[in-house]
Write an enzyme that holds these catalytic residues in place. Structure first.
Site, PDB file in Angstrom:
ATOM      1  N   THR A  71       0.862  -1.198   0.000  1.00  0.00           N
ATOM      2  CA  THR A  71       0.000   0.000   0.000  1.00  0.00           C
ATOM      3  C   THR A  71       0.892   1.240   0.000  1.00  0.00           C
ATOM      4  O   THR A  71       0.698   2.165  -0.799  1.00  0.00           O
ATOM      5  CB  THR A  71      -0.921   0.002   1.231  1.00  0.00           C
ATOM      6  N   ASN A 152      -5.060 -10.011  -7.610  1.00  0.00           N
ATOM      7  CA  ASN A 152      -5.243 -10.623  -6.288  1.00  0.00           C
ATOM      8  C   ASN A 152      -6.590 -11.325  -6.132  1.00  0.00           C
ATOM      9  O   ASN A 152      -6.762 -12.108  -5.206  1.00  0.00           O
ATOM     10  CB  ASN A 152      -5.074  -9.566  -5.181  1.00  0.00           C
ATOM     11  N   GLN A 180       1.214 -10.010  -5.670  1.00  0.00           N
ATOM     12  CA  GLN A 180       0.683 -11.375  -5.654  1.00  0.00           C
ATOM     13  C   GLN A 180       1.523 -12.377  -6.447  1.00  0.00           C
ATOM     14  O   GLN A 180       1.356 -13.574  -6.288  1.00  0.00           O
ATOM     15  CB  GLN A 180      -0.756 -11.394  -6.200  1.00  0.00           C
ATOM     16  N   SER A 200       4.964  -6.906  -0.977  1.00  0.00           N
ATOM     17  CA  SER A 200       4.754  -7.046   0.477  1.00  0.00           C
ATOM     18  C   SER A 200       5.232  -8.419   0.930  1.00  0.00           C
ATOM     19  O   SER A 200       4.912  -9.429   0.289  1.00  0.00           O
ATOM     20  CB  SER A 200       3.251  -6.990   0.787  1.00  0.00           C
ATOM     21  N   ALA A 201       5.933  -8.469   2.070  1.00  0.00           N
ATOM     22  CA  ALA A 201       6.495  -9.746   2.542  1.00  0.00           C
ATOM     23  C   ALA A 201       5.439 -10.748   3.003  1.00  0.00           C
ATOM     24  O   ALA A 201       5.637 -11.963   2.884  1.00  0.00           O
ATOM     25  CB  ALA A 201       7.450  -9.471   3.701  1.00  0.00           C
ATOM     26  N   HIS A 202       4.311 -10.234   3.523  1.00  0.00           N
ATOM     27  CA  HIS A 202       3.366 -11.175   4.142  1.00  0.00           C
ATOM     28  C   HIS A 202       2.594 -12.025   3.135  1.00  0.00           C
ATOM     29  O   HIS A 202       1.838 -12.905   3.510  1.00  0.00           O
ATOM     30  CB  HIS A 202       2.406 -10.441   5.096  1.00  0.00           C
ATOM     31  N   THR A 243      13.417   5.161  10.941  1.00  0.00           N
ATOM     32  CA  THR A 243      14.271   4.053  11.384  1.00  0.00           C
ATOM     33  C   THR A 243      13.764   2.761  10.765  1.00  0.00           C
ATOM     34  O   THR A 243      12.563   2.458  10.865  1.00  0.00           O
ATOM     35  CB  THR A 243      14.249   3.942  12.924  1.00  0.00           C
ATOM     36  N   CYS A 331      -8.767  -5.843   1.505  1.00  0.00           N
ATOM     37  CA  CYS A 331      -8.591  -4.397   1.646  1.00  0.00           C
ATOM     38  C   CYS A 331      -9.817  -3.601   1.210  1.00  0.00           C
ATOM     39  O   CYS A 331      -9.865  -2.391   1.365  1.00  0.00           O
ATOM     40  CB  CYS A 331      -7.384  -3.928   0.839  1.00  0.00           C
TER      41      CYS A 331
END
Ligand code: PMP
Length: 377
Positions: A71, A152, A180, A200-202, A243, A331
């Protein structure tokens, strides 16, 4: 619980968890701090993770910009390009079947005065290439084209290689939302000409809240500039301040390393599970079940189906304690799927559609169980 909502998110790989744990415990140094071991350990770990993400994507490590996920990456790239290059153009092209983080950003930019074209898609959600071919040649040609790589909700894959050639020939920036497809198709051969990616990693058994913008250098090896979304200390090569999230980045790196190592077996397994699922659904529900997804040229493991006269919300709720399914994107789950509507489905058909999305952890037995549950047994 049988988990079949892997397009929404995936289970953390145990190897990923193991890699992350030291960076949530004793290795808490800030990778941007200098000269002491604790900081150097974190820096070394994030550099290694960046390398693994770059290997999965087929880019250079310093082209990987860690963000909080797709996102943010989608927002960063669209807003960052349209702002930075505003003297060169103001026309953005997206497709109607993009994820909401692209579509809502496009609408925002439209309100700010940019011209936005929303490309039509075919019955499987793929971009209509002829429309894009015409658009890239008009005098007010686009500054940026942003097309989702694999959808997706349906799994349909756009021909990114061809779109990249088209954009390159016409000197237009191309961004693709690759969220995806990563770990499910090998993207490394097709990224020539794509300057920007989001991921995105997830979605590949990594942690939530971490992803990347890939911002490739130009043909001369010069860094591509965009306006940052987050201003501050200049972390992430001045593209994204704040950070950096060491433990999440380490998790993403491990997930990317595993995804690349296992890509062939993952693909094989997902294809096998998918064809078993489709054949079982056809066998049991042949006259009332329709496939919304194509069966070819798609991300393996994402299947969108509809059942005549079935209320999808009701069905998912009824089975919710035993199986995880979805009506479409998590989403925008309160609205009927804009992706299925853009493919020409009626509201009634959209409301009877269900997405089943598989992962390497699913089994044939779970698919048998699902079919029994759907049949009310
Ligand atoms: N793009 C696509 C294609 C997605 O599937 C998702 C997640 N549903 C996103 C973007 C957004 O990813 P995240 O929620 O990790 O920011």
């Amino acid at each position: 619980m049988i988990y079949l909502d892997n397009s929404a998110t995936t289970r953390l790989d145990p190897e990923v968890l193991e890699a992350m744990l030291p960076f949530l415990q004793e290795e808490y140094g800030n990778p941007s701090s200098k000269h002491y071991t604790l900081a150097q350990n974190s820096k070394k770990a994030t550099d290694e993770a960046r390398f693994h993400v770059s290997q999965l994507m087929g880019c250079k490590p310093d082209e990987v910009i860690f963000t909080s996920g797709s996102t943010e990456s989608n927002n960063m790239i669209l807003k960052g390009i349209m702002d930075f290059y505003s003297d060169q153009g103001s026309h953005l092209v997206v497709s109607k079947s993009e994820h909401s983080s692209i579509l809502e950003t496009a609408k925002f930019l439209e309100k700010k005065g940019h011209e936005v074209t929303y490309l039509n898609v075919d019955k499987y959600g793929r971009v209509q290439i002829e429309e894009l071919e015409t658009l890239v040649k008009v005098p007010q040609k686009p500054l940026l084209v942003s097309i989702i790589w694999g959808n997706n909700e349906t799994g349909s894959i756009n021909d990114i290689r061809y779109i990249a050639e088209l954009c390159m020939k016409n000197n237009i920036f191309l961004h693709t939302d690759a969220t995806q497809v990563l770990g499910k198709i090998d993207v490394r051969d097709s990224i020539e000409g794509v300057r920007f990616f989001s991921c995105s990693a997830h979605k590949l058994h990594g942690p939530k809240g971490i992803g990347a913008s890939i911002i490739k250098k130009d043909e001369l090896g010069i860094k591509t500039q965009i306006t940052p979304l987050l201003h501050g200390g200049g972390q992430e090569f001045d593209y994204r301040s704040g950070t950096i999230s060491t433990h999440n980045i380490v998790g993403f790196g491990k997930a990317a390393e595993i995804a690349l190592r296992e890509i062939e077996q993952t693909q094989k397994k997902l294809k096998q599970l998918e064809s078993y699922l489709i054949s079982k659904l056809r066998e049991r529900f042949h006259e009332i079940m329709h496939l919304n997804s194509d069966t070819k040229n798609k991300i393996p493991g994402i299947v969108n189906v509809r059942f005549n006269d079935v209320d999808n919300e009701f069905l998912i709720q009824e089975l919710g304690s035993k199986v995880a399914l979805s009506t479409g994107s998590a989403c925008s789950s309160s609205k009927p799927s804009h992706v299925l509507l853009s493919m020409g489905l009626s509201l009634e058909q959209v409301r009877s559609s269900v997405r089943i999305s598989l992962s390497k952890y699913n089994t044939l037995n779970e698919i048998d169980e699902l079919c029994k549950m759907l049949a009310g047994e």
